[in-house]
Design a protein around this motif. Structure first.
Motif, mmCIF file in Angstrom:
data_model
loop_
_atom_site.group_PDB
_atom_site.id
_atom_site.type_symbol
_atom_site.label_atom_id
_atom_site.label_comp_id
_atom_site.label_asym_id
_atom_site.label_seq_id
_atom_site.Cartn_x
_atom_site.Cartn_y
_atom_site.Cartn_z
ATOM 1 N N ALA A 1 0.850 -1.188 0.000
ATOM 2 C CA ALA A 1 0.000 0.000 0.000
ATOM 3 C C ALA A 1 0.886 1.239 0.000
ATOM 4 O O ALA A 1 1.964 1.257 0.618
ATOM 5 C CB ALA A 1 -0.919 0.014 1.210
ATOM 6 N N LEU B 1 -6.283 3.378 4.648
ATOM 7 C CA LEU B 1 -5.606 3.130 3.381
ATOM 8 C C LEU B 1 -6.475 3.602 2.218
ATOM 9 O O LEU B 1 -7.703 3.592 2.299
ATOM 10 C CB LEU B 1 -5.307 1.637 3.212
ATOM 11 C CG LEU B 1 -4.358 1.012 4.242
ATOM 12 C CD1 LEU B 1 -4.247 -0.488 4.003
ATOM 13 C CD2 LEU B 1 -2.979 1.671 4.202
ATOM 14 N N ALA C 1 -3.036 0.479 -3.684
ATOM 15 C CA ALA C 1 -2.716 -0.719 -2.907
ATOM 16 C C ALA C 1 -3.080 -1.936 -3.741
ATOM 17 O O ALA C 1 -3.741 -1.830 -4.784
ATOM 18 C CB ALA C 1 -3.501 -0.727 -1.591
#
Length: 314
Positions: free
Chosen positions: A3, A100, A104
């Motif tokens: 990520a 996140l 990713a």
């Protein structure tokens, strides 16, 4: 999984590739194995700390990057009936509180933020649609113009501006496009009826020379503010694309900001338009995920026609 994150604010070199556990989808969510993810100006703003400075993002030690994603459904959470494993999809991550982003190997999104990918279009191109396409569509929704109305679009050769021109023409609006002198052919091909170069000494006057009394509304994708507003007729409408860029609503103009929201149903409509050749998906370059910092350097340099896209290559 890998990520892209920032643990400090600054230039492209603050970006890191870290290893984190693959996320698990919860109720009403899906997990997407990301094949392509677009690099947008908002990603550079996030990395530079502008969203945090403006109060849009709460402080935290690690900030994920990325809003757009194209890929395949890898897993579904409880209650999801609209998608199954293996479906090709596009989606938008519009929440600023999640750890996140879409840059990713996998991303978990609410199922209602996801739509079928446009048929016959590569993931690298499909990934450019969610954020910029929805921004354009939702800006036009705010204006709510009838067919035949006149619309000024600044930054018409850019990603948001280009989609705005195409969607406006598709809705029956008459578009005045503002872009660089070398972009006239491009914006006319996108559907603009008139063209005014952004270098015009008196932009409002040139717009009013082709649309007497001024246009009915404007979408200011280039963030030129008052110069675009002065091209709008009295009691017209104006939409600012960038947060905090809305000018003072002079002459009774209805001024608003478009605050993007993930909308799977609307995204499905845009996907169908793209599949039918009614929206132009432009990719400036593709780079592997590990070259995220290089992609940000290219973005910061400017001059791109189309978006940079990160791919799932190792």
């Amino acid at each position: 999984m890998r990520a892209v994150v920032a643990r400090a604010f600054g230039g492209p070199d603050v970006l890191e590739i870290i290893d984190v556990p693959v996320p698990t989808p919860g109720p009403g969510q899906v997990r997407i194995r990301v094949q392509a993810a677009t690099v947008n100006p908002v990603d550079a703003a996030t990395r530079a700390g502008l969203l945090a400075e403006s109060g849009l993002m709460a402080p935290r030690d690690t900030i994920g990057i990325g809003w757009d994603a194209a890929g395949t459904i890898d897993a579904t959470g409880p209650g999801v009936t609209t998608f199954t494993t293996g479906d090709a999809v596009i989606g938008l991550s519009d929440r600023l509180d999640v750890p996140l982003g879409t840059h990713a190997d996998y991303v978990v999104l609410d199922a209602d933020a996801v739509a079928p990918a446009p048929a016959g279009i590569p993931a690298t191109h499909a990934a450019t649609l969610p954020l910029n396409g929805l921004t354009a569509a939702q800006a036009l929704d705010l204006l709510d113009l009838p067919r035949g109305a006149t619309l000024l679009v600044t930054g018409a050769a850019g990603a948001v501006g280009g989609f705005t021109v195409e969607l406006a023409a598709h809705r029956g609006l008459r578009v005045v496009a503002v872009a660089g002198p070398g972009d006239e052919r491009l914006v006319r091909d996108l559907g603009a009826e008139w063209f005014v170069p952004r270098t015009a000494a008196d932009l409002p006057a040139e717009v009013r020379a082709v649309v007497a009394g001024g246009v009915d509304a404007a979408v200011d994708a280039a963030v030129i503010g008052p110069r675009a507003l002065e091209a709008v007729r009295n009691r017209g409408a104006f939409v600012a694309v960038v947060a905090g860029a809305a000018p003072v609503p002079l002459r009774g103009t209805r001024v608003s900001n478009v605050w993007i929201t993930a909308d799977g149903a609307q995204l499905a409509e845009l996907s169908a338009l793209a599949a039918g050749g009614h929206l132009t998906l432009r990719v400036a370059d593709t780079l592997p995920l590990k070259e995220a910092a290089l992609a940000h350097r290219k973005l910061d340099e400017g001059g791109l026609r189309g978006r940079l896209v990160l791919t799932a290559q190792a």
